[in-house]
Motif scaffolding. Sequence first.
Motif, short mmCIF file in Angstrom:
data_model
loop_
_atom_site.label_atom_id
_atom_site.label_comp_id
_atom_site.label_asym_id
_atom_site.label_seq_id
_atom_site.Cartn_x
_atom_site.Cartn_y
_atom_site.Cartn_z
N SER A 121 0.84 -1.21 0.00
CA SER A 121 0.00 0.00 0.00
C SER A 121 0.88 1.26 0.00
N GLN A 122 1.92 1.24 0.84
CA GLN A 122 2.83 2.41 0.90
C GLN A 122 3.52 2.64 -0.44
N ALA A 123 3.95 1.56 -1.07
CA ALA A 123 4.67 1.70 -2.35
C ALA A 123 3.76 2.30 -3.41
N PHE A 124 2.50 1.83 -3.46
CA PHE A 124 1.55 2.40 -4.43
C PHE A 124 1.39 3.90 -4.20
N LYS A 125 1.22 4.27 -2.92
CA LYS A 125 0.96 5.69 -2.62
C LYS A 125 2.16 6.57 -2.94
N ALA A 126 3.35 5.96 -2.98
CA ALA A 126 4.56 6.74 -3.28
C ALA A 126 4.71 6.99 -4.79
N GLY A 127 3.90 6.31 -5.61
CA GLY A 127 4.08 6.39 -7.06
C GLY A 127 3.27 7.51 -7.71
N LEU A 173 8.32 -1.27 5.76
CA LEU A 173 8.38 0.16 5.41
C LEU A 173 8.92 0.34 3.99
N TYR A 174 8.29 1.28 3.24
CA TYR A 174 8.79 1.65 1.91
C TYR A 174 9.31 3.08 2.00
N THR A 175 10.58 3.27 1.66
CA THR A 175 11.17 4.62 1.64
C THR A 175 11.51 4.97 0.20
N LYS A 176 11.08 6.16 -0.23
CA LYS A 176 11.38 6.60 -1.60
C LYS A 176 12.09 7.95 -1.54
N ILE A 177 13.29 8.00 -2.09
CA ILE A 177 14.04 9.26 -2.16
C ILE A 177 13.90 9.78 -3.59
N ARG A 178 13.44 11.02 -3.71
CA ARG A 178 13.17 11.58 -5.05
C ARG A 178 13.39 13.09 -5.03
N ARG A 233 11.29 15.52 -5.88
CA ARG A 233 10.13 16.24 -5.34
C ARG A 233 9.34 15.25 -4.49
N VAL A 234 8.51 15.76 -3.60
CA VAL A 234 7.76 14.87 -2.71
C VAL A 234 6.68 14.10 -3.46
N SER A 235 6.20 14.64 -4.57
CA SER A 235 5.16 13.95 -5.33
C SER A 235 5.51 14.03 -6.81
N TYR A 236 4.97 13.08 -7.60
CA TYR A 236 5.05 13.19 -9.04
C TYR A 236 6.50 13.12 -9.52
N ALA A 237 7.31 12.28 -8.88
CA ALA A 237 8.70 12.11 -9.32
C ALA A 237 9.08 10.66 -9.13
N PHE A 238 9.90 10.16 -10.05
CA PHE A 238 10.36 8.78 -9.95
C PHE A 238 11.47 8.67 -8.91
N ALA A 239 11.69 7.43 -8.43
CA ALA A 239 12.67 7.23 -7.35
C ALA A 239 14.09 7.44 -7.85
N LEU A 240 14.89 8.18 -7.07
CA LEU A 240 16.34 8.15 -7.27
C LEU A 240 16.82 6.82 -6.69
N VAL A 241 16.36 6.56 -5.49
CA VAL A 241 16.59 5.28 -4.80
C VAL A 241 15.36 5.01 -3.95
N SER A 242 14.91 3.76 -3.92
CA SER A 242 13.86 3.41 -2.95
C SER A 242 14.23 2.09 -2.29
N VAL A 243 13.69 1.90 -1.09
CA VAL A 243 13.96 0.66 -0.35
C VAL A 243 12.65 0.11 0.20
N ALA A 244 12.39 -1.17 -0.08
CA ALA A 244 11.26 -1.88 0.54
C ALA A 244 11.85 -2.84 1.55
N ALA A 245 11.42 -2.71 2.81
CA ALA A 245 11.99 -3.57 3.85
C ALA A 245 10.89 -4.18 4.70
N ALA A 246 11.05 -5.45 5.06
CA ALA A 246 10.12 -6.11 5.99
C ALA A 246 10.95 -7.04 6.88
N LEU A 247 10.72 -6.93 8.18
CA LEU A 247 11.50 -7.73 9.13
C LEU A 247 10.58 -8.56 10.00
#
Length: 327
Positions: free
Chosen positions: A91-97, A227-232, A234-248
């Motif tokens: 869900s987080q990853a979708f909302k980041a796109g 947790l999904y972290t997306k570094i881009r 702009r905060v919205s409407y930008a593709f990831a420079l780097v993103s990380v999906a992590a689950a522990l």
Amino acid sequence: MINFDYSKPSSLQAAINAVKKDATAKFIAGGTNLVDLMKRGVMTPEKLIDITSLPLKAIEQSGNVIRIGALCINSEVAENDLIKKQLPLLSQAFKAGASAQIRNMATVGGNMMQRTRCGYFYDTAMPCNKREPGTGCSALRGYNRMHAIFGASDNCIAVHPSDMCVALAALDASVVVTGTKGPRKILFTDFHRLPGNSPEKDNNLQRDELITAVEVPLNPALAQHSLYTKIRDRVSYAFALVSVAAALDMKGKTIQSARLAMGGVAHKPWRLTIAENFLKGKEATVGNFEQAASLAMQDAKGHGYNNFKLSLAPNTIVHTLKTLTGA
Ligand SMILES: Cc1cc2nc3c(=O)[nH]c(=O)nc-3n(C[C@H](O)[C@H](O)[C@H](O)COP(=O)(O)OP(=O)(O)OC[C@H]3O[C@@H](n4cnc5c(N)ncnc54)[C@H](O)[C@@H]3O)c2cc1C
Ligand code: SF4
């Protein structure tokens, strides 16, 4: 815009037959990527097979698997109760796109099949092996700020731009496809390809195959700490420079098992198995996260303008794991 024929079949078989019959035909779903590519002359299908009437829009749980239809809209999946509760990482990853408007049109299958955002791929005046095999890669010695640091070849250093796919790779999902030879399942991590000598091929889907669904196995322990972290830019409407999906999967402060994948760094979602294996059985400490990140970066290589990713990527891994565990 080029001229093209248009049809809207109402059965899977009719859609598959239509594409099989005509080498210039293409499926179209939300159209948010394909129409842009057609307007720019990057893709020139002579026939569009609109698949939006096909019955592929359900999100269902069956035992410990959630099945998401290929025509589910990105915003609906992100807000679906089952997904928010059982697969919060997705869900987080979708909302980041993208943006809200694009998420309201884009489909799950289309998101997987979207093409790279390499500027040279979209610029038909420039050589590009992905658009026109054998012409060369303009990005290799060009402006390659958004490009790959893992798994690239001299033929192409583009990245896959999806956020959804990074989460699905981390969650051990499978892609369900069907074609003239019948249905088959592909592990999500085997769906997209590295460029190698044939960068024009983004994935292992055959021409006459249609994606029908994605299946995600449920793991409540992993869902609790994800947790999904997306570094881009702009905060919205930008593709990831780097993103990380992590689950522990945590027991107290000990990591029982880890799932990690990165986006914006390779031609496919990049699963960090060496780092995952290192973290298994370890305490959740910043020191261990830094070692895991350093192992994950072993084979990374910059191409000039994207060298900043060589430090941004490990920093994003550590930041994500710290935030997730409160370490
Ligand atoms: C400005 C902008 C910003 C964006 N930002 C992001 C972002 O930050 N993160 C992100 O993840 N995405 C982003 N996107 C991409 C967006 O998510 C994709 O365009 C979208 O997911 C594609 O889905 P669609 O249904 O519109 O596909 P379409 O454009 O309809 O199709 C794309 C491709 O998929 C094929 N296809 C579609 N469905 C199927 C199927 N079921 N089986 C086989 N082939 C199929 C089509 O033939 C076509 O080749 C952005 C897009 C835009 C325009
Ligand atoms: S990186 Fe790939 S998509 Fe971009 S110019 Fe090179 S070959 Fe084309």
